[in-house]
Design a protein around this motif. Structure first.
Motif, PDB file in Angstrom:
ATOM      1  N   GLY A   1      -2.265   5.924  -1.508  1.00  0.00           N
ATOM      2  CA  GLY A   1      -3.139   4.810  -1.146  1.00  0.00           C
ATOM      3  C   GLY A   1      -3.261   3.729  -2.204  1.00  0.00           C
ATOM      4  O   GLY A   1      -4.049   2.803  -2.043  1.00  0.00           O
TER       5      GLY A   1
ATOM      6  N   ARG B   1      -2.816   0.399  -4.250  1.00  0.00           N
ATOM      7  CA  ARG B   1      -2.569  -0.948  -3.751  1.00  0.00           C
ATOM      8  C   ARG B   1      -2.146  -1.850  -4.896  1.00  0.00           C
ATOM      9  O   ARG B   1      -2.616  -1.699  -6.015  1.00  0.00           O
ATOM     10  CB  ARG B   1      -3.829  -1.534  -3.114  1.00  0.00           C
ATOM     11  CG  ARG B   1      -4.259  -0.808  -1.874  1.00  0.00           C
ATOM     12  CD  ARG B   1      -5.577  -1.397  -1.332  1.00  0.00           C
ATOM     13  NE  ARG B   1      -5.847  -0.851  -0.017  1.00  0.00           N
ATOM     14  CZ  ARG B   1      -5.465  -1.404   1.122  1.00  0.00           C
ATOM     15  NH1 ARG B   1      -4.806  -2.536   1.112  1.00  0.00           N
ATOM     16  NH2 ARG B   1      -5.740  -0.837   2.277  1.00  0.00           N
TER      17      ARG B   1
ATOM     18  N   VAL C   1       0.849  -1.189   0.000  1.00  0.00           N
ATOM     19  CA  VAL C   1       0.000   0.000   0.000  1.00  0.00           C
ATOM     20  C   VAL C   1       0.884   1.238   0.000  1.00  0.00           C
ATOM     21  O   VAL C   1       1.821   1.346   0.789  1.00  0.00           O
ATOM     22  CB  VAL C   1      -0.936   0.008   1.234  1.00  0.00           C
ATOM     23  CG1 VAL C   1      -1.826   1.234   1.229  1.00  0.00           C
ATOM     24  CG2 VAL C   1      -1.761  -1.261   1.292  1.00  0.00           C
TER      25      VAL C   1
END
Length: 107
Positions: free
Chosen positions: A24, A26, A19
């Protein structure tokens, strides 16, 4: 260490995924390369001193202004390495000439 393809920030492991700390993003953890990564939580100061236990200190410069914490001897071989930024003083790595104990000294 793995970096985000989106923004270039460092990523961290979370629930089997990597992450991004900034945006943010992923992505799946690359299990084929997992052995290459070392978690900073698992590292200790003992892992960092000198490159290997069999490093050849003999013949290196000698310091007589140090005292070994293990045996009290006052003479040790040393090497100097720049471990921080260029504007910081270098680190001296010592090996006791009597018992072989190893430690580091900061200027």
């Amino acid at each position: 260490m793995q970096f985000c393809d989106e923004c270039g920030s460092m990523m961290h492991a979370e629930d089997g995924e990597m992450v991004c700390s900034s945006c943010g993003a992923r992505e799946p953890k690359d299990t084929a390369r997992a052995e290459e990564f070392v978690s900073t939580e698992a590292q200790s100061e003992d892992d960092v001193i000198e490159s290997s236990e069999d490093a050849d200190f003999e013949g290196k410069p000698t310091a007589d202004d140090v005292t070994c914490d293990e045996c009290g001897h006052g003479e040790a071989w040393y090497t100097i390495k720049q471990t921080g930024a260029a504007d910081e003083p270098p680190t001296r790595f010592f090996k006791c000439k009597k018992c072989g104990n190893r430690w580091r000294g900061y200027s």
